[in-house]
Write an enzyme that holds these catalytic residues in place. Structure first.
Site, PDB file in Angstrom:
ATOM      1  N   SER A  73       0.792  -1.172  -0.053  1.00  0.00           N
ATOM      2  CA  SER A  73      -0.117   0.041  -0.128  1.00  0.00           C
ATOM      3  C   SER A  73       0.828   1.344   0.002  1.00  0.00           C
ATOM      4  O   SER A  73       0.411   2.395  -0.347  1.00  0.00           O
ATOM      5  CB  SER A  73      -1.032  -0.099   0.995  1.00  0.00           C
ATOM      6  OG  SER A  73      -0.220  -0.199   2.517  1.00  0.00           O
ATOM      7  N   GLY A 110      -1.963  -4.416   1.119  1.00  0.00           N
ATOM      8  CA  GLY A 110      -2.160  -5.709   1.945  1.00  0.00           C
ATOM      9  C   GLY A 110      -1.484  -6.820   1.617  1.00  0.00           C
ATOM     10  O   GLY A 110      -1.326  -7.845   2.122  1.00  0.00           O
ATOM     11  N   ASN A 141       3.888  -5.542   5.812  1.00  0.00           N
ATOM     12  CA  ASN A 141       2.634  -6.250   6.393  1.00  0.00           C
ATOM     13  C   ASN A 141       2.883  -7.666   6.993  1.00  0.00           C
ATOM     14  O   ASN A 141       2.232  -8.131   7.828  1.00  0.00           O
ATOM     15  CB  ASN A 141       1.789  -6.694   5.255  1.00  0.00           C
ATOM     16  CG  ASN A 141       0.797  -5.416   4.682  1.00  0.00           C
ATOM     17  OD1 ASN A 141       0.336  -4.768   5.334  1.00  0.00           O
ATOM     18  ND2 ASN A 141       0.935  -5.036   3.446  1.00  0.00           N
ATOM     19  N   ASP A 222      -4.952   7.089   9.855  1.00  0.00           N
ATOM     20  CA  ASP A 222      -4.360   5.576  10.362  1.00  0.00           C
ATOM     21  C   ASP A 222      -3.021   5.348  11.140  1.00  0.00           C
ATOM     22  O   ASP A 222      -2.686   4.322  11.506  1.00  0.00           O
ATOM     23  CB  ASP A 222      -4.747   4.431   9.211  1.00  0.00           C
ATOM     24  CG  ASP A 222      -3.577   4.821   8.148  1.00  0.00           C
ATOM     25  OD1 ASP A 222      -2.849   5.704   8.261  1.00  0.00           O
ATOM     26  OD2 ASP A 222      -3.791   4.202   7.064  1.00  0.00           O
ATOM     27  N   HIS A 225      -0.093   5.328   7.087  1.00  0.00           N
ATOM     28  CA  HIS A 225       0.188   5.740   5.462  1.00  0.00           C
ATOM     29  C   HIS A 225       0.414   7.111   5.382  1.00  0.00           C
ATOM     30  O   HIS A 225      -0.272   8.040   5.876  1.00  0.00           O
ATOM     31  CB  HIS A 225      -0.947   5.242   4.605  1.00  0.00           C
ATOM     32  CG  HIS A 225      -1.159   3.811   4.689  1.00  0.00           C
ATOM     33  ND1 HIS A 225      -2.221   3.257   5.554  1.00  0.00           N
ATOM     34  CD2 HIS A 225      -0.590   2.908   3.830  1.00  0.00           C
ATOM     35  CE1 HIS A 225      -1.988   1.863   5.246  1.00  0.00           C
ATOM     36  NE2 HIS A 225      -1.146   1.687   4.181  1.00  0.00           N
TER      37      HIS A 225
END
Length: 254
Positions: A73, A110, A141, A222, A225
């Site tokens: 991402s 993801g 991740n 979040d 990011h």
């Protein structure tokens, strides 16, 4: 980064950054990293059309340098308006410097290193030609899901083996483990990127979120990011590294 890269390596900065990542994980806010669709944020009040327009610059003369940005991402541009991803920002900077660079964004929100390993050959085979450089940015991740560092290392090594066999230069963009996973995990995880860069003789940008994570004005809600301002910071630092790798590939014929 301009000229010689100067990265902040202080344990406090990296510790705070990694702790934020772990807090987000525990809070269940990993929609972007887990690949769940969420709408891109609306432009902030007062934003102009130029703030959200796709990044672009006139294409310079000279041979085209094709770059495959292959990651998760952080490459895909999660939560950003279309055309505002990190690969877009780097492409614009290189073109403004007179480098005729074209980026193909193969970032998938993801993706773990195993996911990337499974799709790398497909991505390469569906390009118009062999790329002059692959930016490889996977592993974040894996840490958030507490995948064993040995597995992450093996997956990245398999991708580097594939790229080496195809004679494609690589720039690795690394990640840091959350401190909550413990020093043993952190040491093993953090060593993956410098070790592989030395083994495969690739370029290395040790921590892709350096200078951005932990800075509220540069990060989306979040806490993981980068927002558009954060992308600009990363692109300013990373574009000269990419330019150097492209120059080296050109001189080496790779």
């Amino acid at each position: 980064m301009k000229g010689k890269i100067a990265l902040e390596r202080g344990p406090i900065r990296y510790g705070v950054a990694a702790l934020l990542l772990q807090v987000v994980l525990l809070g269940g806010l990993l929609a972007g990293c887990d690949g769940q669709p969420t709408p891109a944020p609306s432009p902030a009040p007062g934003a102009t059309v130029a703030d959200v327009a796709p990044l672009d610059a006139p294409r310079p003369a000279g041979p085209e340098r094709l770059v495959l940005a292959f990651g998760d991402s952080l490459y895909a541009g999660y939560g950003l308006p279309r055309g505002q991803s990190l690969p877009d920002a780097i492409q614009m900077r290189l073109r403004r410097q007179g480098i005729n660079a074209t980026f193909v964004n193969a970032g998938v929100s993801g993706d773990t290193s195993a996911d990337g390993r499974a799709r790398l050959a497909f991505a390469l085979d569906n390009l118009s030609r062999k790329p002059d450089l692959v930016m490889l940015g996977l592993g974040g991740n894996d840490a958030l899901r507490q995948i064993a560092p040995a597995e992450t290392r093996a997956n990245l090594a398999a991708m580097l083996d594939m790229l080496a066999k195809r004679h494609i230069p690589v720039l690795l963009t690394g990640m840091k483990a959350p401190p909550n996973l413990g020093p043993d995990y952190g040491d093993a995880f953090d060593r993956i990127w410098p070790d592989l860069a030395a083994q495969y003789k690739t370029g290395l940008y040790p921590f892709i979120l350096d200078g951005v994570i932990g800075e509220p004005k540069l990060i989306q809600g979040d806490h993981i990011h980068p927002d558009m301002a954060g992308v600009a910071v990363i692109a300013d630092r990373l574009a000269p590294v990419v330019a150097g790798r492209l120059k080296g590939a050109e001189q080496g014929g790779g």
